[in-house]
Design an enzyme around this catalytic site. Structure first.
Site, PDB file in Angstrom:
ATOM      1  N   LYS A   1       0.917  -1.413   0.073  1.00  0.00           N
ATOM      2  CA  LYS A   1       0.004   0.163   0.039  1.00  0.00           C
ATOM      3  C   LYS A   1       0.842   1.245   0.021  1.00  0.00           C
ATOM      4  O   LYS A   1       2.037   1.216   0.307  1.00  0.00           O
ATOM      5  CB  LYS A   1      -0.895  -0.094   1.089  1.00  0.00           C
ATOM      6  CG  LYS A   1      -1.958   1.139   1.362  1.00  0.00           C
ATOM      7  CD  LYS A   1      -2.933   0.678   2.414  1.00  0.00           C
ATOM      8  CE  LYS A   1      -3.897   1.887   2.703  1.00  0.00           C
ATOM      9  NZ  LYS A   1      -4.938   1.508   3.702  1.00  0.00           N
TER      10      LYS A   1
ATOM     11  N   SER B   1      -9.864   1.748   2.778  1.00  0.00           N
ATOM     12  CA  SER B   1      -9.160   2.382   1.954  1.00  0.00           C
ATOM     13  C   SER B   1      -8.056   1.635   1.090  1.00  0.00           C
ATOM     14  O   SER B   1      -7.370   2.210   0.184  1.00  0.00           O
ATOM     15  CB  SER B   1      -8.194   3.600   2.683  1.00  0.00           C
ATOM     16  OG  SER B   1      -7.634   2.832   3.853  1.00  0.00           O
TER      17      SER B   1
ATOM     18  N   SER C   1     -10.239  -0.980   6.654  1.00  0.00           N
ATOM     19  CA  SER C   1      -9.663  -0.861   5.411  1.00  0.00           C
ATOM     20  C   SER C   1      -8.859  -2.024   4.903  1.00  0.00           C
ATOM     21  O   SER C   1      -8.489  -1.890   3.695  1.00  0.00           O
ATOM     22  CB  SER C   1      -8.445   0.473   5.514  1.00  0.00           C
ATOM     23  OG  SER C   1      -9.473   1.549   5.383  1.00  0.00           O
TER      24      SER C   1
HETATM   25  N1  GLN Z   1     -13.434   3.410   6.218  1.00  0.00           N
HETATM   26  C1  GLN Z   1     -12.837   3.961   7.347  1.00  0.00           C
HETATM   27  C2  GLN Z   1     -12.482   5.298   7.267  1.00  0.00           C
HETATM   28  O1  GLN Z   1     -12.729   5.963   6.340  1.00  0.00           O
HETATM   29  C3  GLN Z   1     -11.725   3.104   7.665  1.00  0.00           C
HETATM   30  C4  GLN Z   1     -10.626   3.612   7.166  1.00  0.00           C
HETATM   31  C5  GLN Z   1      -9.091   2.777   7.341  1.00  0.00           C
HETATM   32  O2  GLN Z   1      -9.486   1.766   7.823  1.00  0.00           O
HETATM   33  N2  GLN Z   1      -7.874   3.187   7.166  1.00  0.00           N
HETATM   34  O3  GLN Z   1     -12.109   5.906   8.201  1.00  0.00           O
END
Ligand code: GLN
Length: 471
Positions: A75, A150, A174
């Site tokens: 990532k 994400s 995410s």
């Molecule tokens: N979807 C969640 C957020 O927008 C989780 C994001 C993540 O785990 N980095 O914060």
């Protein structure tokens, strides 16, 4: 099946070499990624490394490192020395990492070859990979839909068949949510099990890195390579920190039924109920559990997380890293750089975080959210006196369409089952539990297993029995 275990076997049998595999990986990416956009950068020198790995494998055979010659995608918020790492933000568009994250050193020492850096929501804020400065990533299973986020680029890289494993980060879901949308296994470790050194911080008390793979066994292998105490991260823990979480033949699983009524897609609900029937047929016990505070998870998360975001992202000021917009005085440099460098969602969260931390509001919001968090942990520990793991669907819906969730609150709701896990620091594993149909396309949906602190191995054991063995 495209797994590390199978590749390793083929390497040792001499029917495949790391070099041949890497040629295919790079060709696959070239052919498919124009449309999918899973990768921000692809590392062509991976082929040279694969040539070296091929020689090393020929010399060392069975004794070689466990990931020797395995292509891995990383990532865009995990540092690899000398590589551009932007966290998918304009702010860091041309930023090159000056050191390796601990998990990168560990993967490399185990023989892994990094093939590229994967797309993500800007600074890991989002559930769809639509907020990336480098363009959206499409779901390889249905390119009208999002891959989740994400870590959407990491999920797409595995789902399109380019790599057997990609690394993501999980602050509120995410890793698990994109795994669910792309039909993969995704694992969020116990908080501290994996070092955060060299991860671009989003919510420091929530972030953990973990694998996206095709099998639970592969996720276990990768996790074990990455995990362990790290002197560079004071929140990292030794594997024996928590009391032993045993591995059993038959388990008692707790289902928070009251949580499953609101806003969950009926097809996902039915698939989940069928999964529970399968578990019962296998001899496991299903009991209903009450987790009233879990419902408050989203509210607490969207206070704690932005508070940490606002403090973590203060370092991107136009002076220390990345973008710097010229102006007449220092304050203007700060303001113009941040105005130009950050996207809408990032700005929204910085504003929200600064607000909940400001004096006068701190006790009303941040203090309360932290209190709710410790109560949630108590509530969870009590439930774990009665059950071995808690099960929920990973997400309330299958992958949604690109552009469908323009309202941030609708997007935040996708995290309803995943955020309580990060708030309490327990480990959770997601794997596919079935398919649902949307407009003639079959889409995967995931089930989430949550174990007590330190129960990472229990989750792998459960997942191998319930998922891998039935593949
Ligand atoms: N979807 C969640 C957020 O927008 C989780 C994001 C993540 O785990 N980095 O914060």
């Amino acid at each position: 099946m495209f797994t590390i275990a199978n590749l390793r076997k083929q390497f040792l049998e001499g029917v495949l070499t790391p070099k041949k595999l890497m040629e295919k990986t790079l060709a696959d990416i070239k052919a498919k990624d124009k449309d999918i956009n899973a990768f921000i950068d692809v590392y062509d020198e991976a082929l040279l490394e694969a040539e070296k790995a091929t020689k090393q494998l020929a010399e060392e055979g069975e004794k070689s490192a466990p990931l020797l010659g395995i292509p891995v995608a990383i990532k865009n918020n995990i540092l690899i020395k000398g590589k551009r790492k932007a966290a998918a933000s304009k702010m860091l568009e041309n930023y090159k990492a000056t050191y390796d994250a601990t998990i990168i050193s560990r993967l490399r020492a185990a023989g892994a070859i990094f093939v590229g850096s994967t797309n993500m929501d800007e600074f890991a804020m989002g559930s769809s990979t639509e907020s990336s400065y480098f363009g959206i990533t499409k779901n390889p299973l249905d390119n009208k839909r999002v891959p989740g986020g994400s870590s959407g680029g990491s999920a797409a890289a595995v789902a399109m068949g380019a790599v057997p494993v990609a690394i993501g980060t999980d602050t509120g879901g995410s890793i698990r949510q994109p795994a669910s949308y792309c039909g993969l296994v995704g694992f969020k470790p116990t908080y501290g099990a994996v070092s955060r050194y060299g991860l671009m911080a989003m919510g420091s008390s929530l972030d953990q890195a973990g694998p996206l793979t095709n099998t639970v066994a592969d996720a276990e292998l990768i996790h074990n390579v990455m995990a362990g105490l790290d002197p560079m991260d004071n929140t990292s823990i030794a594997p024996d920190t928590y009391k032993e979480v045993s591995i059993k033949e038959k388990y008692t699983f707790g289902v928070p039924k009251k949580l499953l009524v609101d806003g969950i897609d009926p097809d996902v609900f039915n698939t989940f109920n069928r999964h529970l029937e399968v578990l019962e047929a296998m001899g496991h016990k299903i009991v209903e559990v009450d987790l009233p505070l879990f419902e408050k998870g989203l509210a607490a998360y969207y206070i704690v997380m932005p508070a940490e975001v606002s403090s973590n992202l203060a370092r991107y000021d136009g002076i220390r890293y990345g973008l710097s917009v010229e102006a007449d005085n220092l304050l203007d440099v700060y303001q113009k750089t941040r105005a130009e460098g950050f996207g809408r969602e990032v700005k929204r969260r910085i504003l929200l975080g600064t607000y909940v931390l400001s004096s006068g509001y701190y006790d009303a919001f941040y203090g309360k959210a932290e209190l709710a968090r410790s109560k949630m942990r108590q509530e969870l520990n009590e439930v774990f006196n009665k059950v071995d793991a808690i099960i929920t669907p990973t997400t309330p819906t299958p992958a949604f369409k690109i552009g469908e969730k323009s309202d941030p609150l609708a997007m935040y709701r996708e995290d309803i089952f995943t955020v309580p896990v990060n708030l309490t620091g327990v480990p959770a594993l997601s794997f596919p539990m079935g398919m649902v149909e949307r407009e003639g396309v079959s889409l995967p949906v995931g089930v989430q297993y949550i174990a007590p602190h330190g129960g990472d191995n229990r989750l792998f054991a459960i997942g191998k029995k319930i998922y891998d063995e039935r593949l």
